[in-house]
Design a protein around this motif. Structure first.
Motif, PDB file in Angstrom:
ATOM      1  N   THR A  46       0.832  -1.205   0.000  1.00 40.35           N
ATOM      2  CA  THR A  46       0.000   0.000   0.000  1.00 40.35           C
ATOM      3  C   THR A  46       0.863   1.251   0.000  1.00 40.35           C
ATOM      4  OG1 THR A  46      -1.757  -1.176   1.190  1.00 40.35           O
ATOM      5  CG2 THR A  46      -1.834   1.224   1.222  1.00 40.35           C
ATOM      6  N   MET A  47       1.954   1.226   0.746  1.00 44.09           N
ATOM      7  CA  MET A  47       2.875   2.359   0.752  1.00 44.09           C
ATOM      8  C   MET A  47       3.415   2.611  -0.651  1.00 44.09           C
ATOM      9  SD  MET A  47       4.707   1.303   4.345  1.00 44.09           S
ATOM     10  CE  MET A  47       6.105   2.426   4.313  1.00 44.09           C
ATOM     11  N   ARG A  48       3.857   1.552  -1.302  1.00 38.52           N
ATOM     12  CA  ARG A  48       4.412   1.696  -2.658  1.00 38.52           C
ATOM     13  C   ARG A  48       3.370   2.239  -3.625  1.00 38.52           C
ATOM     14  NH1 ARG A  48       3.568  -1.703  -6.507  1.00 38.52           N
ATOM     15  NH2 ARG A  48       3.174  -3.457  -5.098  1.00 38.52           N
ATOM     16  N   LYS A  49       2.182   1.658  -3.608  1.00 36.74           N
ATOM     17  CA  LYS A  49       1.140   2.078  -4.540  1.00 36.74           C
ATOM     18  C   LYS A  49       0.720   3.524  -4.296  1.00 36.74           C
ATOM     19  CE  LYS A  49      -0.712  -2.613  -5.002  1.00 36.74           C
ATOM     20  NZ  LYS A  49      -1.847  -3.508  -4.655  1.00 36.74           N
ATOM     21  N   THR A  50       0.630   3.920  -3.035  1.00 33.21           N
ATOM     22  CA  THR A  50       0.204   5.280  -2.723  1.00 33.21           C
ATOM     23  C   THR A  50       1.270   6.286  -3.111  1.00 33.21           C
ATOM     24  OG1 THR A  50      -1.053   4.370  -0.845  1.00 33.21           O
ATOM     25  CG2 THR A  50      -0.749   6.752  -0.918  1.00 33.21           C
ATOM     26  N   VAL A  59       1.787  15.274  -6.538  1.00 28.97           N
ATOM     27  CA  VAL A  59       1.485  15.614  -5.152  1.00 28.97           C
ATOM     28  C   VAL A  59       2.700  15.305  -4.274  1.00 28.97           C
ATOM     29  CG1 VAL A  59       0.019  14.998  -3.178  1.00 28.97           C
ATOM     30  CG2 VAL A  59      -0.983  15.259  -5.451  1.00 28.97           C
ATOM     31  N   ALA A  60       3.048  16.227  -3.384  1.00 29.13           N
ATOM     32  CA  ALA A  60       4.224  16.068  -2.532  1.00 29.13           C
ATOM     33  C   ALA A  60       4.051  14.906  -1.566  1.00 29.13           C
ATOM     34  CB  ALA A  60       4.490  17.352  -1.751  1.00 29.13           C
ATOM     35  N   LEU A  61       5.141  14.203  -1.307  1.00 32.06           N
ATOM     36  CA  LEU A  61       5.125  13.017  -0.460  1.00 32.06           C
ATOM     37  C   LEU A  61       5.462  13.351   0.985  1.00 32.06           C
ATOM     38  CD1 LEU A  61       7.172  10.634  -2.792  1.00 32.06           C
ATOM     39  CD2 LEU A  61       4.669  10.830  -2.641  1.00 32.06           C
ATOM     40  N   GLY A  62       4.664  12.814   1.904  1.00 28.62           N
ATOM     41  CA  GLY A  62       4.938  12.983   3.321  1.00 28.62           C
ATOM     42  C   GLY A  62       4.746  11.685   4.073  1.00 28.62           C
ATOM     43  N   ALA A  63       5.549  11.478   5.105  1.00 29.28           N
ATOM     44  CA  ALA A  63       5.383  10.314   5.982  1.00 29.28           C
ATOM     45  C   ALA A  63       4.364  10.651   7.062  1.00 29.28           C
ATOM     46  CB  ALA A  63       6.718   9.926   6.607  1.00 29.28           C
ATOM     47  N   HIS A  64       3.541   9.658   7.398  1.00 24.07           N
ATOM     48  CA  HIS A  64       2.462   9.847   8.379  1.00 24.07           C
ATOM     49  C   HIS A  64       2.619   8.803   9.489  1.00 24.07           C
ATOM     50  CE1 HIS A  64      -1.172  11.636   9.670  1.00 24.07           C
ATOM     51  NE2 HIS A  64      -2.027  10.722   9.233  1.00 24.07           N
ATOM     52  N   PRO A  65       3.635   8.963  10.345  1.00 24.51           N
ATOM     53  CA  PRO A  65       3.895   7.959  11.385  1.00 24.51           C
ATOM     54  C   PRO A  65       2.862   8.015  12.503  1.00 24.51           C
ATOM     55  CG  PRO A  65       5.357   9.835  11.669  1.00 24.51           C
ATOM     56  CD  PRO A  65       4.617  10.062  10.384  1.00 24.51           C
ATOM     57  N   GLY A  66       2.477   6.828  12.979  1.00 25.15           N
ATOM     58  CA  GLY A  66       1.493   6.756  14.051  1.00 25.15           C
ATOM     59  C   GLY A  66       1.900   5.785  15.127  1.00 25.15           C
ATOM     60  N   LEU A  96       9.336   4.924   4.809  1.00 25.40           N
ATOM     61  CA  LEU A  96       8.653   5.560   3.690  1.00 25.40           C
ATOM     62  C   LEU A  96       9.647   6.297   2.789  1.00 25.40           C
ATOM     63  CD1 LEU A  96       5.725   5.734   2.623  1.00 25.40           C
ATOM     64  CD2 LEU A  96       5.755   8.105   3.380  1.00 25.40           C
ATOM     65  N   ALA A  97      10.719   6.813   3.364  1.00 26.76           N
ATOM     66  CA  ALA A  97      11.749   7.448   2.541  1.00 26.76           C
ATOM     67  C   ALA A  97      12.341   6.429   1.566  1.00 26.76           C
ATOM     68  CB  ALA A  97      12.843   8.043   3.420  1.00 26.76           C
ATOM     69  N   GLY A  98      12.527   5.198   2.027  1.00 21.18           N
ATOM     70  CA  GLY A  98      13.035   4.147   1.159  1.00 21.18           C
ATOM     71  C   GLY A  98      12.056   3.797   0.062  1.00 21.18           C
ATOM     72  N   VAL A  99      10.774   3.710   0.417  1.00 23.89           N
ATOM     73  CA  VAL A  99       9.750   3.422  -0.583  1.00 23.89           C
ATOM     74  C   VAL A  99       9.696   4.547  -1.620  1.00 23.89           C
ATOM     75  CG1 VAL A  99       7.284   3.088  -0.981  1.00 23.89           C
ATOM     76  CG2 VAL A  99       8.375   2.017   0.998  1.00 23.89           C
ATOM     77  N   GLY A 105      10.986   9.053  -6.127  1.00 27.53           N
ATOM     78  CA  GLY A 105      10.533  10.247  -5.418  1.00 27.53           C
ATOM     79  C   GLY A 105      11.333  10.502  -4.165  1.00 27.53           C
ATOM     80  N   ARG A 106      10.944  11.545  -3.441  1.00 29.73           N
ATOM     81  CA  ARG A 106      11.646  11.928  -2.215  1.00 29.73           C
ATOM     82  C   ARG A 106      10.631  12.553  -1.257  1.00 29.73           C
ATOM     83  NH1 ARG A 106      14.617  16.131   0.152  1.00 29.73           N
ATOM     84  NH2 ARG A 106      16.562  15.430   1.141  1.00 29.73           N
ATOM     85  N   LEU A 107      10.770  12.249   0.018  1.00 30.37           N
ATOM     86  CA  LEU A 107       9.876  12.840   1.008  1.00 30.37           C
ATOM     87  C   LEU A 107      10.103  14.346   1.109  1.00 30.37           C
ATOM     88  CD1 LEU A 107       9.870  10.391   4.061  1.00 30.37           C
ATOM     89  CD2 LEU A 107       8.378  10.415   2.053  1.00 30.37           C
TER      90      LEU A 107
END
Length: 254
Positions: A46-50, A59-66, A96-99, A105-107
């Motif tokens: 899901t991370m890869r596909k998103t 759209v800019a990429l951001g990590a959403h840690p929970g 997510l940076a690795g994905v 792309g890049r975060l």
């Protein structure tokens, strides 16, 4: 006077056979995506596909840690130490940076999710731990933080750029925090009501509190929750209203 606002949306929150949200449908209307990293939601595929979908839409990429709480979707408070918060944020942002790199792309930013976000908005030690984790993974990342909260101060102290965040679909308490989802009227479900709140936050720097009176807010980025009913309708209506008011939709951190 020219106003501008970034539109962000939480995404990639399904996992396994379970799909959540309308990510593909909402991506054309937002400028930043906060992508779940596998702890409260999401999984590697899901991370890869998103990530790939966000890149396709520019759209800019951001990590959403929970919090590590799949069953509670990261919305239940947990008694975690600042060191624990630091560790889980490092792992999730790094993953997510690795994905992102694997997809070319890049975060650009990081935004904590759910209970972790809300706890850190009031707890300075947790806020400092999150900001420190982001800085130590990549000091160029922007931290998205609840406007006026402890996270904003922590980001500045860590030397990070910060985007102060306001919400289109949530009501506010008199201390500037979001109304807990367990309370009535926490969610704004009428797009017209939401648009009025959004325009006032951007143009006047104020939002009405449920207890009465106004709360001062700085609006760099606006969150639209992708998992709420009618999220696409909300996103489309808000984007149209912003453009009709001459508000530039784009990213400009403080």
């Amino acid at each position: 006077m020219t106003w501008s606002i970034d539109l962000n949306c939480d995404m990639g929150e399904g996992f396994g056979a379970w799909k959540m949200g309308q990510d593909e449908e909402i991506l054309p209307y937002v400028t930043s995506a906060n992508i779940a990293c596998g702890f409260h939601a999401g999984d590697p595929a899901t991370m890869r596909k998103t990530v790939a979908a966000a890149i396709r839409h520019g759209v800019a990429l951001g990590a959403h840690p929970g919090l590590p709480d799949l069953a509670g979707f990261g919305r239940r408070n947990m008694d975690i130490s600042p060191q624990h918060a630091y560790d889980i944020v490092v792992v999730q942002v790094g993953a997510l940076a690795g994905v992102a790199a694997s997809q070319g792309g890049r975060l650009r930013h990081v935004k904590a999710h759910g209970a972790l976000y809300n706890m850190a908005s009031k707890n300075r030690e947790l806020a400092a731990a999150i900001a420190g984790a982001v800085r130590d993974v990549d000091a160029s990342l922007v931290l998205y933080a609840l406007a006026g909260s402890a996270q904003v101060d922590a980001a500045g102290e860590a030397g990070l750029k910060v985007a102060q965040e306001v919400f289109a679909d949530r009501s506010y308490q008199s201390d500037g925090s979001l109304t807990p989802r367990t309370q009535p009227n926490a969610m704004i479900e009428d797009p017209d009501v939401s648009i009025r709140q959004v325009l006032r936050m951007i143009k006047e720097g104020k939002v009405a509190a449920v207890q009465g009176g106004d709360v001062a807010v700085a609006a760099d980025t606006l969150c639209i929750h992708g998992d709420q009913p009618g999220a696409v309708v909300f996103a489309k209506a808000i984007r149209k209203a912003l453009e009709a008011e001459g508000i530039v939709v784009g990213f400009a951190p403080s």
